[in-house]
Design a protein around this motif. Structure first.
Motif, PDB file in Angstrom:
ATOM      1  N   PHE A 109       0.830  -1.208   0.000  1.00  0.00           N
ATOM      2  CA  PHE A 109       0.000   0.000   0.000  1.00  0.00           C
ATOM      3  C   PHE A 109       0.865   1.260   0.000  1.00  0.00           C
ATOM      4  O   PHE A 109       0.520   2.263  -0.624  1.00  0.00           O
ATOM      5  CB  PHE A 109      -0.919  -0.003   1.225  1.00  0.00           C
ATOM      6  CG  PHE A 109      -1.744   1.247   1.336  1.00  0.00           C
ATOM      7  CD1 PHE A 109      -2.847   1.420   0.527  1.00  0.00           C
ATOM      8  CD2 PHE A 109      -1.393   2.249   2.219  1.00  0.00           C
ATOM      9  CE1 PHE A 109      -3.590   2.577   0.600  1.00  0.00           C
ATOM     10  CE2 PHE A 109      -2.136   3.408   2.295  1.00  0.00           C
ATOM     11  CZ  PHE A 109      -3.235   3.574   1.488  1.00  0.00           C
ATOM     12  N   THR A 111       3.633   1.818  -1.416  1.00  0.00           N
ATOM     13  CA  THR A 111       4.405   2.117  -2.617  1.00  0.00           C
ATOM     14  C   THR A 111       3.619   2.995  -3.577  1.00  0.00           C
ATOM     15  O   THR A 111       4.151   3.389  -4.612  1.00  0.00           O
ATOM     16  CB  THR A 111       4.844   0.832  -3.344  1.00  0.00           C
ATOM     17  OG1 THR A 111       3.682   0.148  -3.794  1.00  0.00           O
ATOM     18  CG2 THR A 111       5.638  -0.065  -2.431  1.00  0.00           C
ATOM     19  N   GLY A 112       2.394   3.311  -3.241  1.00  0.00           N
ATOM     20  CA  GLY A 112       1.652   4.287  -4.035  1.00  0.00           C
ATOM     21  C   GLY A 112       0.827   3.688  -5.151  1.00  0.00           C
ATOM     22  O   GLY A 112       1.125   2.633  -5.692  1.00  0.00           O
ATOM     23  N   GLU A 113      -0.217   4.427  -5.487  1.00  0.00           N
ATOM     24  CA  GLU A 113      -1.214   3.952  -6.439  1.00  0.00           C
ATOM     25  C   GLU A 113      -0.644   3.762  -7.849  1.00  0.00           C
ATOM     26  O   GLU A 113      -0.879   2.736  -8.488  1.00  0.00           O
ATOM     27  CB  GLU A 113      -2.355   4.977  -6.470  1.00  0.00           C
ATOM     28  CG  GLU A 113      -3.637   4.461  -7.039  1.00  0.00           C
ATOM     29  CD  GLU A 113      -4.765   5.467  -6.847  1.00  0.00           C
ATOM     30  OE1 GLU A 113      -4.522   6.539  -6.265  1.00  0.00           O
ATOM     31  OE2 GLU A 113      -5.865   5.170  -7.315  1.00  0.00           O
ATOM     32  N   VAL A 114       0.132   4.742  -8.326  1.00  0.00           N
ATOM     33  CA  VAL A 114       0.588   4.694  -9.723  1.00  0.00           C
ATOM     34  C   VAL A 114       1.469   3.484  -9.977  1.00  0.00           C
ATOM     35  O   VAL A 114       1.291   2.762 -10.954  1.00  0.00           O
ATOM     36  CB  VAL A 114       1.401   5.954 -10.089  1.00  0.00           C
ATOM     37  CG1 VAL A 114       1.537   6.062 -11.588  1.00  0.00           C
ATOM     38  CG2 VAL A 114       0.770   7.182  -9.526  1.00  0.00           C
ATOM     39  N   LEU A 115       2.417   3.261  -9.068  1.00  0.00           N
ATOM     40  CA  LEU A 115       3.331   2.155  -9.281  1.00  0.00           C
ATOM     41  C   LEU A 115       2.621   0.815  -9.166  1.00  0.00           C
ATOM     42  O   LEU A 115       2.948  -0.140  -9.866  1.00  0.00           O
ATOM     43  CB  LEU A 115       4.494   2.229  -8.284  1.00  0.00           C
ATOM     44  CG  LEU A 115       5.404   3.441  -8.479  1.00  0.00           C
ATOM     45  CD1 LEU A 115       6.555   3.390  -7.510  1.00  0.00           C
ATOM     46  CD2 LEU A 115       5.909   3.504  -9.909  1.00  0.00           C
ATOM     47  N   ARG A 116       1.613   0.777  -8.290  1.00  0.00           N
ATOM     48  CA  ARG A 116       0.877  -0.474  -8.150  1.00  0.00           C
ATOM     49  C   ARG A 116       0.061  -0.751  -9.402  1.00  0.00           C
ATOM     50  O   ARG A 116      -0.047  -1.893  -9.846  1.00  0.00           O
ATOM     51  CB  ARG A 116      -0.020  -0.435  -6.917  1.00  0.00           C
ATOM     52  CG  ARG A 116       0.772  -0.201  -5.640  1.00  0.00           C
ATOM     53  CD  ARG A 116      -0.084  -0.311  -4.419  1.00  0.00           C
ATOM     54  NE  ARG A 116      -0.390  -1.690  -4.100  1.00  0.00           N
ATOM     55  CZ  ARG A 116      -1.350  -2.067  -3.283  1.00  0.00           C
ATOM     56  NH1 ARG A 116      -2.116  -1.170  -2.730  1.00  0.00           N
ATOM     57  NH2 ARG A 116      -1.555  -3.333  -3.030  1.00  0.00           N
ATOM     58  N   VAL A 117      -0.517   0.317  -9.978  1.00  0.00           N
ATOM     59  CA  VAL A 117      -1.273   0.134 -11.207  1.00  0.00           C
ATOM     60  C   VAL A 117      -0.333  -0.230 -12.363  1.00  0.00           C
ATOM     61  O   VAL A 117      -0.656  -1.070 -13.196  1.00  0.00           O
ATOM     62  CB  VAL A 117      -2.105   1.395 -11.531  1.00  0.00           C
ATOM     63  CG1 VAL A 117      -2.691   1.314 -12.927  1.00  0.00           C
ATOM     64  CG2 VAL A 117      -3.208   1.575 -10.508  1.00  0.00           C
TER      65      VAL A 117
END
Lengths: 289, 267
Positions: A109, A111-117
């Protein structure tokens, strides 16, 4: 004691003032701005209800809102079903590894939304590993995984399930597992003990978990933008559009107010339906009473 | 027998969750070292994506801005949250439940709403332009809630009689805080700092609306993603994941040892 009260407020006031100025007042201000109008990127103080009239009369917005609501509902339920056994296992059998096991569920969680997407697109997208593998072995690619609402749903579950695990786990942390032994001694089967003891005593944690997953999912835009494809746009995508290309801030504010109002309503409904502080085990130690 | 079954099922579900959460991350790390990013089999190792990431100045600027936002937010959030958590745990005053609710409220507001509302409010009413400073202020609201939660959970086991004892022996409140309380609770404060730093460092939706044209790593990555993934992005993702897990590892060690210290001194 008078001195205690003074010290209490001296410690609390800086943070409280900060939150009021930079969170509460901005949120209230968009309620005001939603009754204004925008002209070439400028907010103009002319009171009107056109923004809301458009939101209600134009069926497009209603459709996107419904889509977001359904998505948030499904993602919350899937996360709930997924998180309960996980939280239960960590709380009950985690032993000295509890903290590690929990941190491992929460770490992605941070590591941030963009990198996870980005990472998910590598798995699910048209050139993602799943479809590339299928193609390489001469099989049909799975349409449902490429630029679809299913892909968005998987992505949103991926993003927010850590919150659900955390909320239920914190509730279970204060749950007395000996109660289950009592239930067993009295002849209750495990599932029965779960339904009649574990679940009701941890309803507050469950309710908080649902709300913590539902609210960001309802407002989400990044995930559907990159995983949802052309037909996967959600309410959040249209909302963020008002602050980008079109610059219609007043209308965007009205959409924000709708989102906020629904979030508050969901908190109320979920709380009434399953949350119940009095019967639940969730307390932050030292904060009770 | 049945209990063992349910335990096995729970273990399996836990494992599938870890696979679900970590497979994409590990795959991105793997791809970041591969020549062919679309179908990287058989493996062909290369460091070229990292080189091209290093060569682009815009990412360096983005890193600097992200670090500034992270540190600024981390300092504000951990400071405000620690003060509030101490107050709420230590003084049994009426109104502390309300205070706790206020400090946790940001958790229940979506990022988009924090982003757009602070954009409009800062610009129209406070006259603040979109820049790193505005992004710090907006991120700090959300991060304060997390920091508050972290400190609250950690300090729940702190024994305030230690402070009272110090005061009885004549220490002033500030001496008590800096010589008794802080040396014992600093792992919790540091943990709150790390968590809020990471949240702000990697945040897109709050920062984006408040940044104006300033690039950060998440906004750059978001821009790249819109134009189809470029391979530097894998290298960037791998590096950030590595940094996050390193920081959390440090945090874990501190929490463990910090806990032990508190318990040891009290009992």
């Amino acid at each position: 004691m008078r001195g205690d009260r003074l010290r209490f407020w001296m410690l609390v006031l800086p943070g409280a003032a900060f939150l009021v100025v930079f969170l509460v007042l901005p949120l209230l201000s968009i309620v005001v701005f939603s009754f204004w109008r925008t002209e070439s990127y400028q907010l103009i103080r002319e009171w009107n209800i056109d923004n809301y009239a458009t939101l209600i009369s134009d069926k497009t917005y209603l459709r996107f809102l419904m889509r977001s609501l359904v998505m948030a509902g499904i993602v919350s339920l899937v996360s709930l079903a997924y998180a309960w056994p996980v939280a239960l296992f960590i709380a009950r059998h985690g032993g000295r590894y509890k903290l590690v096991l929990l941190l491992l569920t929460s770490a992605p969680f941070l590591t941030g939304e963009v990198l996870r997407v980005t990472a998910l697109q590598q798995i699910l997208g048209p050139i993602g590993i799943i479809n590339m593998a299928l193609q390489n072995f001469g099989m049909e690619s799975v349409e449902a995984l490429m630029y679809s609402s299913t892909a968005s749903g998987i992505g949103l579950t991926y993003l927010w399930v850590p919150f659900m695990v955390l909320a239920i786990y914190l509730s279970l942390l204060n749950f007395d597992f000996d109660l289950l032994e009592v239930a067993k001694v009295n002849g209750a089967k495990p599932w029965r003990a779960f339904i009649e003891v574990t679940w009701p005593l941890n309803r507050a944690g469950t309710a908080i978990g649902i709300v913590l997953v539902f609210i960001p999912t309802l407002a989400s835009s990044v995930t559907s933008q990159f995983l949802g494809g052309p037909d996967g746009a959600l309410f959040g995508n249209i909302l963020s559009h008002q602050f980008g290309a079109t610059g219609t801030w007043a209308f965007g504010s009205a959409m924000g107010v709708v989102l906020f109002a629904i979030s508050l309503a969901v908190i109320g409904i979920v709380w009434r339906a399953i949350g119940d502080f009095r019967r639940s085990g969730i307390t932050i130690k030292g904060l009770e009473g | 027998m049945t209990i063992n079954m349910s335990r096995i099922v729970q273990t399996l579900i836990l494992i599938t969750l870890y696979v679900f959460l970590y497979a994409p991350i590990l795959y991105v790390v793997y791809v970041s070292f591969q020549e062919n990013s679309v179908w990287p089999f058989p493996p062909a190792l290369t460091g070229q994506h990292y080189e091209s990431l290093w060569d682009q100045d815009v990412y360096r600027a983005g890193l600097e801005n992200s670090l500034t936002i992270g540190v600024g937010t981390g300092v504000i959030a951990s400071l405000l949250a620690t003060m509030a958590a101490i107050a709420v745990l230590r003084y049994r005053i009426r109104g502390r439940a309300m205070v706790a609710a206020l400090f946790l409220a940001p958790l229940f507001v979506s990022h988009v709403l924090i982003g757009i509302s602070s954009l409009i409010f800062n610009k129209s009413l406070l006259g603040l332009p979109g820049n790193v400073g505005s992004a710090i202020l907006a991120n700090a609201t959300y991060a304060t809630a997390f920091a508050f939660l972290v400190v609250l959970a950690q300090l729940a086991r702190y024994d305030w009689r230690l402070d009272e004892a110090a005061m009885v022996f004549g220490a002033t409140p500030s001496v008590t805080f800096f010589q008794v309380t802080l040396p014992l609770i600093w792992p919790a404060v540091f943990g709150a700092f790390i968590v809020s730093f990471l949240l702000a460092f990697n945040n897109l939706e709050i920062s984006f609306y408040n940044l104006g044209a300033t690039p950060t790593l998440p906004t750059l990555a978001w821009g790249e993603l819109r134009h189809g993934i470029s391979e530097e992005l894998y290298a960037l993702a791998a590096l950030i994941n590595f940094a996050v897990f390193l920081l959390l590892g440090v945090l874990y060690v501190l929490l463990r040892t910090g806990f032990l210290k508190i318990d040891y001194r009290v009992e």
